[in-house]
Design an enzyme around this catalytic site. Sequence first.
Site, mmCIF file in Angstrom:
data_model
loop_
_atom_site.group_PDB
_atom_site.id
_atom_site.type_symbol
_atom_site.label_atom_id
_atom_site.label_comp_id
_atom_site.label_asym_id
_atom_site.label_seq_id
_atom_site.Cartn_x
_atom_site.Cartn_y
_atom_site.Cartn_z
ATOM 1 N N ARG A 108 72.768 1.670 -15.374
ATOM 2 C CA ARG A 108 73.877 2.633 -15.349
ATOM 3 C C ARG A 108 73.413 3.916 -16.029
ATOM 4 N NH1 ARG A 108 78.627 1.149 -18.304
ATOM 5 N NH2 ARG A 108 79.489 3.060 -17.452
ATOM 6 N N SER A 109 73.909 5.039 -15.532
ATOM 7 C CA SER A 109 73.445 6.341 -15.995
ATOM 8 C C SER A 109 73.495 6.457 -17.527
ATOM 9 C CB SER A 109 74.304 7.412 -15.326
ATOM 10 O OG SER A 109 74.080 8.630 -15.917
ATOM 11 N N SER A 110 74.551 5.925 -18.140
ATOM 12 C CA SER A 110 74.706 6.061 -19.601
ATOM 13 C C SER A 110 73.543 5.418 -20.347
ATOM 14 C CB SER A 110 75.998 5.379 -20.059
ATOM 15 O OG SER A 110 77.076 5.887 -19.356
ATOM 16 N N ARG A 113 70.006 7.241 -19.631
ATOM 17 C CA ARG A 113 69.844 8.424 -20.482
ATOM 18 C C ARG A 113 69.331 8.075 -21.881
ATOM 19 N NH1 ARG A 113 74.653 12.314 -18.594
ATOM 20 N NH2 ARG A 113 74.797 11.486 -16.493
ATOM 21 N N GLU A 133 65.083 -7.500 -16.422
ATOM 22 C CA GLU A 133 63.816 -7.250 -17.123
ATOM 23 C C GLU A 133 63.889 -5.833 -17.664
ATOM 24 O OE1 GLU A 133 63.851 -8.119 -13.809
ATOM 25 O OE2 GLU A 133 63.364 -10.239 -13.938
#
Lengths: 203, 232
Positions: A108-110, A113, A133
């Site tokens: 997920r993007s969060s 980042r 993994e």
Amino acid sequence: MTLSKDQILERIKARELCISPLLEESQIGDMAIDFRLGTDFLVTIHSSNPFIDASLNNDDRFPIKSSFQETRRKLGETFLFHPNQTVLASSLEYIKLPKNVYAELSMRSSYLRLGLSVSAIIQPGYCGCISMELTNMNKVPLNLTVGAAMIQGRFFTLTKDSNYFFKKRKYMCQVRPVISAVAGDGDFKYLREIWKKNNYITE
Amino acid sequence: MLFYIMNLGILSKKKHAITRVVYEEIINQLKAGLPDPDKNELFKYFPYLAVPQHIDDLEKNYDPYNIFALHITEYFCDLFASQYIHDCSNSYLEYITQNQGVFTDTHPSTVNRVIFINDHLEKKDGYLLKKYKVVIKGITKLDIEKRAKDFTSNNFENLLPAEVTDPQQLHSLFIYGWKVWLGNWETLAQMAGIEFKMNSFNVYGIVNNLIEKSIGNYIILKEWNEVKSQKV
């Protein structure tokens, strides 16, 4: 074709696609499902072995499992993830895919980042918790929460059914991370013979 | 769940007390004279009691680790476990002891242990079962009863964790797992769409994993829903 939210919900209702437990329906987005970090981890450790031998020469003298340590957390507890560490985890959810649907996983993007990465494909008909993994690409440690929605799976349909269990599988209904079974790859026996022949090894 | 764990703790603390009372009452009643059917039943479960001299020795030398006390404890443990796992312990015992027909210094014969539990589950209480139940009730104020709640599911056969909604059903997962393990693996393979020939390692792994995940899911959902209902 990518499955949309409505199509995913239809498949779940028809019990063709199973996700257990699905704590919140909001985990199902417009084109993906969010999966949560599970409770079990396999962490690489410095062992008496000089390296992890994933080669054809591993006759179990240096078992891969000796370079990993199992650890478990409860829901809501945290797990400290060190820089450049590879950790095998599982999703909290146990899934079963239809025979004509496969899934692609991404972070997920969060979490992307924060320097975490994951990449995997789940084959049609697979059942079990999703193997995660994970690698911390960041230069600083990351503290993660067990049960947090970390990865997302996008689902794609095939034009033809595929039976996951048409042959023996290394990983069946797994519910916690499992050590790499790379040494069981059938090709190794041929590669080993080639290596022996090229090196004039006759035993 | 906590209630049953507490029961387990209470019973396990009082295990030796139960053994001692059963031990002493049996010896006393044997010496006072028991009807033949009761006496014969006791001699079946504890063959060495048929020798009067042994009864005198046992009366004078109580020790929680003498043969009679250990056998009483083993029967009690089987009875206690059967509340949760019914006759599954029989399958396990028969597997590890190969249906052993003789007793040892520490354990009654498997044959007798299986008969004892089957009689209990079939409600064919003889002298010994009645004795245990009265003594257990007297010491713990609890009855020996069926504590695993039956539920029907074919999730394991479809390679899915079972959906457990009641803590008493958690015990039934073990019974369900044994049913699959002892059942027809070809039927399992057919239902699950498995085309290769499964061996015991595969089936054991599947059943074990699915039991583990069924329990895990129950705990996760319970914790999640409890916190959610508090609107944190």
